[in-house]
Enzyme design. Structure first.
Site, PDB file in Angstrom:
ATOM      1  N   LEU A 105     -29.532 120.105  -6.564  1.00 16.02           N
ATOM      2  CA  LEU A 105     -29.975 119.693  -5.230  1.00 16.02           C
ATOM      3  C   LEU A 105     -28.962 120.179  -4.195  1.00 16.02           C
ATOM      4  CD1 LEU A 105     -31.008 115.995  -6.035  1.00 16.02           C
ATOM      5  CD2 LEU A 105     -32.522 117.985  -5.851  1.00 16.02           C
ATOM      6  N   HIS A 140     -26.162 112.693 -17.528  1.00 19.70           N
ATOM      7  CA  HIS A 140     -25.538 113.935 -17.988  1.00 19.70           C
ATOM      8  C   HIS A 140     -25.070 113.747 -19.438  1.00 19.70           C
ATOM      9  CE1 HIS A 140     -23.501 117.759 -17.593  1.00 19.70           C
ATOM     10  NE2 HIS A 140     -22.469 117.218 -18.205  1.00 19.70           N
TER      11      HIS A 140
HETATM   12  C1  GRF Z   1     -30.964 115.229 -21.484  1.00 19.44           C
HETATM   13  O1  GRF Z   1     -30.024 115.417 -22.496  1.00 19.44           O
HETATM   14  C2  GRF Z   1     -30.287 115.080 -20.150  1.00 19.44           C
HETATM   15  O2  GRF Z   1     -29.083 114.390 -20.208  1.00 19.44           O
HETATM   16  C3  GRF Z   1     -30.045 116.511 -19.793  1.00 19.44           C
HETATM   17  O3  GRF Z   1     -31.215 117.193 -20.200  1.00 19.44           O
HETATM   18  C4  GRF Z   1     -31.821 116.469 -21.278  1.00 19.44           C
HETATM   19  C5  GRF Z   1     -33.223 116.153 -20.858  1.00 19.44           C
HETATM   20  O4  GRF Z   1     -33.986 115.624 -21.887  1.00 19.44           O
HETATM   21  N1  GRF Z   1     -29.658 116.669 -18.425  1.00 19.44           N
HETATM   22  P1  GRF Z   1     -35.411 114.975 -21.598  1.00 19.44           P
HETATM   23  O5  GRF Z   1     -36.211 116.000 -20.798  1.00 19.44           O
HETATM   24  O6  GRF Z   1     -35.222 113.699 -20.854  1.00 19.44           O
HETATM   25  O7  GRF Z   1     -36.012 114.759 -22.964  1.00 19.44           O
END
Ligand code: GRF
Length: 193
Positions: free
Chosen positions: A98, A114
């Site tokens: 963003l 994260h």
């Molecule tokens: C997760 O591990 C999140 O922390 C990261 O990308 C992944 C997304 O997974 N930023 P999902 O699309 O929620 O299954």
């Protein structure tokens, strides 16, 4: 105590780019009586996001923005958020950064999840880097989004042990399970007085 219903819960938008397993966990959480949020809008930059299916399943409004022109897409998203009276954005695997403009102009809170123990391993390929670095633990972090990547105030973290036999894939799977619990917990922490 105020009784929370779909009408007075915090109007929330979840931003996704992929599978949407965190989105699903947040939707399930939002349906609990104790949850302070209601998910009113799902936003994606990727029309092929598997997670978009949850919009149909749970009857939630969805909008896809192609991001060919980032500035224009962000302006359209801000308009959509305002129209829907969104007060909270949960980034959940949203693969676009963003802009400062967006962050300044959204009048609400933006959270992100994260997959590392921030401030370690900001950015991409966190699991690979944690294993390469011979870390004993990795994990996940829910933090407030500010204009510096993965650097806003940390709300909650969960540690996950890295085993000798872990690969980036097995570690990602283990951490993802924890992400699904941590995101709702962090939201409770922020909004339950
Ligand atoms: C997760 O591990 C999140 O922390 C990261 O990308 C992944 C997304 O997974 N930023 P999902 O699309 O929620 O299954």
């Amino acid at each position: 105590m105020v009784l929370l219903t779909g009408f007075n819960k915090i109007k929330t938008a979840v931003f996704i780019s992929g599978k949407g397993s965190n989105l699903k966990a947040l939707i399930k959480f939002s349906k609990l009586k104790k949850s302070p949020i209601n998910i009113n809008l799902i936003i994606s930059n990727n029309p092929k996001s598997k997670g978009l299916k949850f919009a149909k399943i749970f009857k939630i409004k969805k909008k896809v923005f192609n991001y060919n022109h980032k500035n224009l897409s962000e302006k359209k998203i801000l308009f959509e958020l305002k129209k829907n009276k969104i007060k909270l954005i949960c980034l959940a695997g949203f693969m676009k950064i963003l802009s400062k403009y967006f962050i300044k102009n959204f009048k609400g809170i933006i959270l992100n999840i994260h997959p590392s123990l921030l401030p370690k391993f900001k950015g991409l390929n966190t699991h690979e880097r944690a294993i390469k670095n011979k870390e004993k633990y990795s994990g996940c972090t829910v933090h407030i989004v500010n204009s510096k990547l993965d650097s806003g105030k940390i709300i909650l973290q969960k540690k996950v042990k890295i085993q000798k036999y872990d690969t980036p894939k097995t570690l990602a799977d283990k951490i993802l399970i924890q992400e699904h619990k941590l995101y709702p917990k962090a939201i409770m922490e922020i909004f339950s007085l």
